[in-house]
Design an enzyme around this catalytic site. Structure first.
Site, PDB file in Angstrom:
ATOM      1  N   GLU A 138       0.793  -1.242   0.000  1.00  0.00           N
ATOM      2  CA  GLU A 138       0.000   0.000   0.000  1.00  0.00           C
ATOM      3  C   GLU A 138       0.825   1.291   0.000  1.00  0.00           C
ATOM      4  O   GLU A 138       0.592   2.173   0.823  1.00  0.00           O
ATOM      5  CB  GLU A 138      -0.961  -0.014   1.204  1.00  0.00           C
ATOM      6  CG  GLU A 138      -1.895  -1.208   1.210  1.00  0.00           C
ATOM      7  CD  GLU A 138      -2.885  -1.200   2.375  1.00  0.00           C
ATOM      8  OE1 GLU A 138      -2.764  -0.353   3.275  1.00  0.00           O
ATOM      9  OE2 GLU A 138      -3.784  -2.051   2.369  1.00  0.00           O
ATOM     10  N   GLU A 191      -6.135 -10.740  -1.221  1.00  0.00           N
ATOM     11  CA  GLU A 191      -6.908 -10.521   0.016  1.00  0.00           C
ATOM     12  C   GLU A 191      -8.400 -10.447  -0.313  1.00  0.00           C
ATOM     13  O   GLU A 191      -9.113  -9.566   0.144  1.00  0.00           O
ATOM     14  CB  GLU A 191      -6.472  -9.209   0.698  1.00  0.00           C
ATOM     15  CG  GLU A 191      -5.007  -9.136   1.018  1.00  0.00           C
ATOM     16  CD  GLU A 191      -4.610  -7.910   1.841  1.00  0.00           C
ATOM     17  OE1 GLU A 191      -5.501  -7.186   2.321  1.00  0.00           O
ATOM     18  OE2 GLU A 191      -3.402  -7.683   1.999  1.00  0.00           O
TER      19      GLU A 191
HETATM   20  C1  XIL Z   1      -6.417  -6.156   8.390  1.00  0.00           C
HETATM   21  C2  XIL Z   1      -6.717  -7.297   9.334  1.00  0.00           C
HETATM   22  O1  XIL Z   1      -7.579  -8.205   8.693  1.00  0.00           O
HETATM   23  C3  XIL Z   1      -7.354  -6.769  10.588  1.00  0.00           C
HETATM   24  O2  XIL Z   1      -7.497  -7.808  11.542  1.00  0.00           O
HETATM   25  C4  XIL Z   1      -6.499  -5.647  11.173  1.00  0.00           C
HETATM   26  O3  XIL Z   1      -7.179  -5.096  12.274  1.00  0.00           O
HETATM   27  C5  XIL Z   1      -6.230  -4.590  10.142  1.00  0.00           C
HETATM   28  O4  XIL Z   1      -5.635  -5.167   9.007  1.00  0.00           O
HETATM   29  N1  XIL Z   1      -5.043  -4.614   3.720  1.00  0.00           N
HETATM   30  C6  XIL Z   1      -4.021  -5.398   4.218  1.00  0.00           C
HETATM   31  C7  XIL Z   1      -4.290  -6.257   5.386  1.00  0.00           C
HETATM   32  O5  XIL Z   1      -2.952  -5.447   3.614  1.00  0.00           O
HETATM   33  O6  XIL Z   1      -3.138  -6.445   6.174  1.00  0.00           O
HETATM   34  C8  XIL Z   1      -5.413  -5.725   6.229  1.00  0.00           C
HETATM   35  O7  XIL Z   1      -5.680  -6.660   7.279  1.00  0.00           O
HETATM   36  C9  XIL Z   1      -6.630  -5.475   5.387  1.00  0.00           C
HETATM   37  C10 XIL Z   1      -6.342  -4.465   4.319  1.00  0.00           C
END
Ligand code: XIL
Length: 555
Positions: A351, A471
């Site tokens: 990101e 994701e």
């Molecule tokens: C999220 C997790 O799922 C949560 O448990 C945490 O509180 C915040 O992060 N993008 C990403 C992930 O790269 O690491 C994130 O995961 C969701 C968005």
């Protein structure tokens, strides 16, 4: 203005050669991977209707729409034309100039017409309308003379109207690209189709090219009857797709091991979890996930080494470049060193690009994280180099290194910005193996179309990169996505991955709806209710599961 500096050359070029030039003239050869010509491949363009070609026995094709730029003879006074966004400027030595500017689609239909009149040979802006993507034809009639030539609009970029290739200006009615277009020079997609082969979509940067070389992948789309996700992803010997899920150490259900063969620790390998204070590394809960995954023959992707979120304040408050570089290097090496080749891959940078909104529109730029502020955008190639050097010198040559981000899965400001950056970083030698499309569809992120995901995936794989859906979830909260759309996306985007030989993994961000991060994430519009974004609910398969399974099975 840059334009003036080349306009002198352009006028010269117009006098030199006013011969006709084709609007589309693409030729080349199609071979299959491993070598050998491919006959009977149909060749078309995504943005230009009405023309197609077929390869001959030696794999050769010529795609030509027979449309030519037409200039009045060299004896008459030339005009020069300049496009600035949608504004067309006409210049002439003649004092009085009046006429009509018309735009035709590539199939010859008149799209619009604007009359103009001007004095002193200097033009006011003639506003052109929004055009259909791809190639259009410009026809200018003025003082009894007619000029025609190709004019193109970059896909989905209504604000960027371009003259075609700057390299053969003499044939282009004097229209030429803006600097912005040069930076991201894709004008269209050449599509090569042959039954028994995966369609190939090749981004092209000009409509005039004489020696394109296209390799088709000899994938025969097998239909499988696998009954678990991981078996369906492995059912084609020549294109294996890992099926993954994010998991927290606190909840490692047997169901996950039955359906998936790839794991991403949801939070346990993030900077705050493994190095909460400087130099004090703790890997306990991450190790639990790793050993559970190993017992269940699952591969593991580490997530993530360099990210602005879940970053301890002792890192975000660093103020000098040298210290941050040293800290970043030590973090990367220590964390990679701890897990070693128990992991198959790492998200090295997560990101690093921001826009005005999470859906990826507006003001795309490097995110002003501590890494960017102190190290500049170079922190990205540098992080990849640290990771690659460490892996290669510690017997982890097969470790895959990925760039991961949200709202980059389809066409928008953020994905376009990333296209340009990835090209630059690769050119500068950044050892990036692939791109992770997070694919959080729906609030707070973007809602793509299946076709734009396909085109975007093709873009990266045509640069030689792997792509992963890293994701995936599709959020129904806020009713921005309907459940029918959700099913369509789960099936359609899975098929896109199946059809792209360089799409190597699909990871869902959780197993059961009840555990989705979206339920409690501000911006998801869920406010604690279920996002219904995944494939299972309380351990039961949902219709979303069936769509993904069917997609993986090639059905
Ligand atoms: C999220 C997790 O799922 C949560 O448990 C945490 O509180 C915040 O992060 N993008 C990403 C992930 O790269 O690491 C994130 O995961 C969701 C968005």
């Amino acid at each position: 203005m840059k334009w003036y500096s080349i306009s002198v050359f352009m006028i010269f070029a117009l006098f030199q050669s006013l011969s006709a030039a084709p609007a589309v003239s693409l030729s080349g050869t199609v071979t299959k991977s491993g070598g050998g010509a491919v006959k009977d491949v149909t060749v078309t363009l995504a943005g230009v209707g009405g023309i197609s070609a077929t390869t001959d026995a030696s794999g050769k094709f010529t795609l030509d729409n027979g449309l030519t730029s037409i200039m009045p003879s060299a004896q008459t006074q030339p005009l020069t034309f300049h496009l600035n966004g949608k504004e067309l400027f006409i210049q002439s030595a003649e004092k009085e100039l009046s006429g009509t500017v018309s735009i035709y689609s590539s199939e010859g239909k008149r799209v619009s017409s604007v009359d103009f009149k001007q004095t002193n040979g200097a033009s006011g802006a003639i506003l052109l309308p929004a055009l259909s993507a791809g190639l259009n034809l410009l026809k200018i009639t003025t003082n009894g003379r007619t000029y025609t030539g190709p004019l193109l609009q970059l896909p989905n970029q209504s604000a960027r109207l371009q003259g075609t290739s700057s390299t053969s200006m003499s044939n282009q009615l004097g229209l030429f690209r803006s600097t912005a277009a040069m930076a991201d020079a894709i004008v269209d997609t050449l599509i090569t189709k042959k039954s028994g082969f995966t369609d190939k979509r090749t981004p092209i940067s000009s409509y005039i090219s004489s020696n394109l070389s296209i390799t088709m992948d000899s994938i025969v789309m097998a239909t499988c009857n696998a009954t678990t996700l991981k078996a369906a992803g492995s059912c084609r010997s020549n294109h294996q797709i890992l099926l993954g899920t994010a998991l927290p150490a606190s909840n490692l259900p047997a169901l996950a091991a039955q359906e998936f063969n790839f794991v991403t620790p949801e939070n346990e390998m993030k900077w705050d979890a493994v190095e909460g204070s400087e130099g004090n590394f703790s890997f306990g809960s991450a190790d639990n996930i790793v050993s559970w995954a190993q017992q269940n023959n699952m591969k593991i992707k580490g997530h993530c080494l360099v990210w602005h979120n879940q970053l301890p304040s002792w890192v975000s408050s660093i103020t000098t470049r040298d210290r941050l570089l040293a800290v970043m290097k030590k973090h990367i090496e220590t964390v990679m060193g701890h897990f070693g080749s128990k992991l198959a891959a790492w998200d090295v940078v997560n990101e690093s690009i921001s826009t005005d909104s999470d859906v990826g529109t507006g003001n795309a730029q490097m995110r002003p994280s501590v890494f960017y502020k102190l190290l500049g955008e170079d922190f990205i190639p540098t992080a990849f180099k640290y990771a690659r050097d460490y892996a290669d010198s510690h017997n982890m040559q097969s470790m895959k290194l990925y760039y991961n981000d949200y709202s980059i899965d389809a066409d928008n400001d953020k994905s376009r910005f990333l296209h340009t950056k990835i090209k630059q970083w690769l050119a500068a030698g950044a050892p990036i193996d692939g791109i992770g499309f997070q694919m959080h569809i729906g609030p707070p992120n973007n809602i793509p179309t299946v076709q734009s995901v396909k085109d975007n995936m093709d873009y990266y794989t045509s640069l030689g990169l792997d792509v992963l859906i890293s994701e995936w979830d599709i959020n129904l909260c806020g009713s921005k996505v309907t459940s029918a759309q959700q099913l369509e996306f789960f099936h359609g985007i899975t098929s896109v991955c199946v059809n792209n030989p360089k799409c190597t993994a699909i990871t869902f961000w959780g197993v059961n709806d009840g555990n989705s991060w979206l339920n409690g994430f501000s911006g998801s519009l869920c406010n604690g209710s279920s996002s219904q974004s995944l494939l299972f609910n309380n351990g039961q398969k949902k219709p979303t599961y069936t769509e993904v399974l069917n997609g993986l099975n090639g059905k």
